[in-house]
Every structure is written in structure tokens, then in C-alpha cells.
Design a protein around this motif. Sequence first.
Motif, mmCIF file in Angstrom:
data_model
loop_
_atom_site.group_PDB
_atom_site.id
_atom_site.type_symbol
_atom_site.label_atom_id
_atom_site.label_comp_id
_atom_site.label_asym_id
_atom_site.label_seq_id
_atom_site.Cartn_x
_atom_site.Cartn_y
_atom_site.Cartn_z
ATOM 1 N N SER A 65 13.240 -17.276 3.679
ATOM 2 C CA SER A 65 12.664 -17.881 4.879
ATOM 3 C C SER A 65 11.265 -18.430 4.610
ATOM 4 C CB SER A 65 12.633 -16.879 6.031
ATOM 5 O OG SER A 65 11.821 -15.779 5.701
ATOM 6 N N ILE A 66 10.469 -17.754 3.793
ATOM 7 C CA ILE A 66 9.143 -18.253 3.430
ATOM 8 C C ILE A 66 9.271 -19.548 2.628
ATOM 9 C CG2 ILE A 66 7.093 -17.784 2.034
ATOM 10 C CD1 ILE A 66 7.102 -16.331 4.667
ATOM 11 N N ILE A 67 10.193 -19.591 1.683
ATOM 12 C CA ILE A 67 10.403 -20.803 0.886
ATOM 13 C C ILE A 67 10.869 -21.942 1.779
ATOM 14 C CG2 ILE A 67 11.884 -21.810 -0.901
ATOM 15 C CD1 ILE A 67 11.687 -19.106 -2.354
ATOM 16 N N PHE A 68 11.754 -21.659 2.711
ATOM 17 C CA PHE A 68 12.237 -22.690 3.634
ATOM 18 C C PHE A 68 11.092 -23.249 4.476
ATOM 19 C CE2 PHE A 68 13.946 -23.855 7.825
ATOM 20 C CZ PHE A 68 14.781 -24.890 7.429
ATOM 21 N N VAL A 69 10.225 -22.386 4.966
ATOM 22 C CA VAL A 69 9.089 -22.833 5.783
ATOM 23 C C VAL A 69 8.142 -23.684 4.955
ATOM 24 C CG1 VAL A 69 7.019 -22.027 6.992
ATOM 25 C CG2 VAL A 69 9.225 -20.972 7.453
ATOM 26 N N LEU A 70 7.882 -23.290 3.732
ATOM 27 C CA LEU A 70 6.960 -24.044 2.891
ATOM 28 C C LEU A 70 7.501 -25.425 2.556
ATOM 29 C CD1 LEU A 70 5.643 -21.296 0.455
ATOM 30 C CD2 LEU A 70 4.440 -22.362 2.364
ATOM 31 N N PHE A 71 8.780 -25.536 2.292
ATOM 32 C CA PHE A 71 9.357 -26.834 1.961
ATOM 33 C C PHE A 71 9.540 -27.716 3.194
ATOM 34 C CE2 PHE A 71 10.728 -24.821 -2.053
ATOM 35 C CZ PHE A 71 10.180 -25.754 -2.912
ATOM 36 N N SER A 72 9.714 -27.130 4.360
ATOM 37 C CA SER A 72 9.900 -27.935 5.562
ATOM 38 C C SER A 72 8.582 -28.513 6.068
ATOM 39 C CB SER A 72 10.551 -27.101 6.661
ATOM 40 O OG SER A 72 9.687 -26.065 7.061
ATOM 41 N N CYS A 73 7.462 -28.026 5.576
ATOM 42 C CA CYS A 73 6.160 -28.541 5.997
ATOM 43 C C CYS A 73 5.721 -29.756 5.190
ATOM 44 C CB CYS A 73 5.106 -27.451 5.883
ATOM 45 S SG CYS A 73 5.339 -26.095 7.033
ATOM 46 N N ALA A 74 6.485 -30.192 4.250
ATOM 47 C CA ALA A 74 6.101 -31.311 3.398
ATOM 48 C C ALA A 74 6.236 -32.627 4.156
ATOM 49 C CB ALA A 74 6.980 -31.347 2.151
ATOM 50 N N SER A 75 5.430 -33.587 3.773
ATOM 51 C CA SER A 75 5.493 -34.915 4.381
ATOM 52 C C SER A 75 6.732 -35.634 3.860
ATOM 53 C CB SER A 75 4.236 -35.700 4.026
ATOM 54 O OG SER A 75 4.319 -36.998 4.522
ATOM 55 N N SER A 76 7.414 -36.327 4.754
ATOM 56 C CA SER A 76 8.652 -36.971 4.339
ATOM 57 C C SER A 76 8.544 -38.492 4.290
ATOM 58 C CB SER A 76 9.787 -36.578 5.282
ATOM 59 O OG SER A 76 9.489 -37.012 6.585
ATOM 60 N N LYS A 77 7.498 -39.093 4.857
ATOM 61 C CA LYS A 77 7.398 -40.543 4.876
ATOM 62 C C LYS A 77 6.448 -41.001 3.779
ATOM 63 C CE LYS A 77 6.299 -44.509 7.650
ATOM 64 N NZ LYS A 77 5.661 -45.033 8.830
ATOM 65 N N ASN A 78 6.920 -41.925 2.988
ATOM 66 C CA ASN A 78 6.078 -42.511 1.952
ATOM 67 C C ASN A 78 5.449 -43.783 2.502
ATOM 68 O OD1 ASN A 78 6.838 -40.525 0.157
ATOM 69 N ND2 ASN A 78 8.598 -41.684 -0.561
ATOM 70 N N PHE A 107 14.907 -10.368 0.207
ATOM 71 C CA PHE A 107 15.533 -11.641 -0.131
ATOM 72 C C PHE A 107 15.517 -12.596 1.063
ATOM 73 C CE2 PHE A 107 19.368 -14.313 -0.318
ATOM 74 C CZ PHE A 107 19.061 -15.040 -1.455
ATOM 75 N N VAL A 108 15.864 -12.097 2.224
ATOM 76 C CA VAL A 108 15.862 -12.923 3.429
ATOM 77 C C VAL A 108 14.443 -13.382 3.738
ATOM 78 C CG1 VAL A 108 16.298 -12.908 5.918
ATOM 79 C CG2 VAL A 108 17.934 -11.851 4.362
ATOM 80 N N PHE A 109 13.484 -12.496 3.599
ATOM 81 C CA PHE A 109 12.091 -12.853 3.845
ATOM 82 C C PHE A 109 11.627 -13.916 2.864
ATOM 83 C CE2 PHE A 109 7.530 -12.099 3.096
ATOM 84 C CZ PHE A 109 7.059 -12.371 4.377
ATOM 85 N N LEU A 110 11.956 -13.760 1.595
ATOM 86 C CA LEU A 110 11.558 -14.722 0.575
ATOM 87 C C LEU A 110 12.207 -16.084 0.816
ATOM 88 C CD1 LEU A 110 10.037 -15.185 -2.087
ATOM 89 C CD2 LEU A 110 12.110 -14.504 -3.277
#
Length: 66
Positions: free
Chosen positions: A9-22, A4-7
Motif C-alpha cells: 500500500s505504501i508503494i502504491f501511494v508513492l507511485f500514484s503521486c507521480a505526475s502523469s502529464k508531460n 506485506f500489505v502495508f508495504l
Amino acid sequence: MKRFVFLVSIIFVLFSCASSKNTTQAEIDNLNALVESKTFEIEAEWAEPMVTNAMAQLANAGLLPI
């Protein structure tokens, strides 16, 4: 629990790599016009040389600072 912790953390890393400026189409057009006119300068504050055989020899001889 470890899975669960691994999953999470993987989801957190994937979402934090998204572009935030439009960007707007006007900004994109301005950038394209600047590049096409070739009237821009790039000012670099630092550079790292590529490691070549000669650079490796200088480093091994102790002639380059750390």
C-alpha cells in the motif's frame, strides 16, 4: 502478511503521486510569456475566508451558516 500489505500500500501511494502529464518546452514558454505580459485573469468559483478571531466569534455566535 500485515507487513506485506502495508508495504504494497505504501508503494502504491508513492507511485500514484507521480505526475502523469508531460509538458513540452513550447507550452512552458507560452506560460512564461503569459505571466510576464500580465494579461491573464483568474476566475475563482468559490473562496473560503481565513479564520480570524472575528470570524471565530461570528461562528461561535451562530451567525454563520454551516
